[in-house]
Design an enzyme around this catalytic site. Structure first.
Site, PDB file in Angstrom:
ATOM      1  N   HIS A  56       0.812  -1.216   0.000  1.00  0.00           N
ATOM      2  CA  HIS A  56       0.000   0.000   0.000  1.00  0.00           C
ATOM      3  C   HIS A  56       0.849   1.272   0.000  1.00  0.00           C
ATOM      4  CE1 HIS A  56       0.462  -0.064   4.505  1.00  0.00           C
ATOM      5  NE2 HIS A  56       0.410   1.239   4.343  1.00  0.00           N
TER       6      HIS A  56
ATOM      7  N   ASP B 139       0.414  -7.539   1.696  1.00  0.00           N
ATOM      8  CA  ASP B 139       0.795  -6.129   1.727  1.00  0.00           C
ATOM      9  C   ASP B 139       2.307  -5.956   1.677  1.00  0.00           C
ATOM     10  OD1 ASP B 139       0.373  -3.416   1.714  1.00  0.00           O
ATOM     11  OD2 ASP B 139       0.136  -3.231   3.876  1.00  0.00           O
TER      12      ASP B 139
ATOM     13  N   SER C 170       4.538   2.287   7.990  1.00  0.00           N
ATOM     14  CA  SER C 170       4.296   1.143   7.115  1.00  0.00           C
ATOM     15  C   SER C 170       5.516   0.843   6.262  1.00  0.00           C
ATOM     16  CB  SER C 170       3.099   1.427   6.208  1.00  0.00           C
ATOM     17  OG  SER C 170       1.922   1.551   6.948  1.00  0.00           O
TER      18      SER C 170
END
Length: 320
Positions: free
Chosen positions: A62, A92, A170
């Site tokens: 993402h 992811d 992230s």
């Protein structure tokens, strides 16, 4: 009046600082200029981990989604354009290659997360809200967590940590106090506090290899929803079962490999390819790395009768 520092606390602080100093240079900041729905442009910031030469960075899918251009900034201030080699939306994960990187880079030292126990001290390094190379510390709260992402589809084996993770972390590193990376930070439960999750290195690195070779990852699919169930020990002994726990099937998805093999709700699966299993997550972990078309033998209990069913694996539909 100030008190003298506790020697043990000072030693712990030094260990945390040392871990951050070892892993920090291998953490990068990723700026993604992307296209929104309707053609409007947008920009996002995330993190990544210098994994191996030549300039390969492991990050979250993402973080690089819908990228028009990627700018990767190193700890020493150098900047490079980034190219996405492959992405896996299910776990992811993505691999980015730095374009034009010639000098040796400060690569992260990865270690297996298989033996991490709850309570193990860890540090998270990333770029939350663009605050570059932020260090937080905490513990491994749990290992082997499963998060549902769709009906019958789960992310398994995740590390749970209370080290503060925020947007921008992230793709960053979760490391033990020896400075070795054991996970890729990926998600938080926004409704809670101190509930962060990382993809363990034992899952992330094999998936990254697939992304480099094929541009995407393969995920074997069985097609059942199940929960852990317990049999009375006497029943297990009478049936000759290796344990008194198993994975009880709740739902069999129509058209799935399990459906074609004749599995039914209520079946209690206790072995897969001769190995005892006590949960759906253990079955999925056993299948990890298998290819489409491979067969797996399940041993199960149905209405007091022991049965064997051979299942021909398929690829998870949403991962194709």
């Amino acid at each position: 009046m100030t008190s003298l520092p506790d020697p043990e606390l000072d030693e712990l602080s030094q260990a945390i600082s040392g871990a951050a100093e070892r892993v920090g240079p291998a953490v990068v900041q990723i700026r993604n200029r992307f296209l929104r729905a309707g053609g409007r442009s947008g920009e996002g910031l995330g993190s990544g981990i210098l994994w191996r030469e030549p300039g390969l960075v492991l990050t979250n899918a993402h973080v690089v989604e819908n990228a028009r251009s990627l700018e990767v900034k190193l700890h020493d201030g150098q900047g490079f354009a980034g190219q996405v080699l492959g992405a896996d939306p299910l776990y992811d994960l993505a691999v980015v290659r730095l374009q034009g990187a010639l000098e040796p880079l400060p690569l992260a030292d990865f270690a297996s997360a298989a033996h991490l126990r709850p309570g193990r001290l860890v540090v998270a390094v990333g770029n939350p809200f663009g605050l570059s190379w932020t260090v937080t510390s905490g513990v491994i709260s749990a290992a082997g967590r499963s998060l549902p992402v769709a009906r019958g589809v789960f992310l398994d084996g995740l590390l749970q940590t209370d080290a503060a993770i925020n947007p921008g972390n992230s793709g960053g590193a979760l490391a033990t106090l020896d400075g070795r990376v054991v996970g890729v930070n990926t998600a938080i439960l926004a409704a809670g506090q101190g509930l962060g999750f990382a993809i363990p290195s034992d899952i992330a690195l094999p998936l990254a290899e697939q992304l480099i070779r094929r541009g995407r990852a393969f995920h074997p699919w069985l097609g059942v929803e199940a929960e852990e169930a317990v049999l009375p020990p006497a029943v297990a002994r009478a049936l000759g079962l290796p344990a008194h726990r198993g994975a009880q099937v709740l739902t069999v998805l129509p058209g799935s490999p399990a459906d074609e093999a004749g599995l039914m709700p209520g079946d209690l699966i206790y072995k897969a390819d001769g190995r005892a299993v006590s949960s759906a997550a253990e079955i999925r972990a056993l299948l990890y790395g298998r290819a489409a078309g491979e067969r797996v033998e399940l041993e199960l209990l149905r209405d007091g009768t022991v049965l064997r069913r051979e299942v021909r694996l398929a690829e998870l539909p949403m991962a194709r």
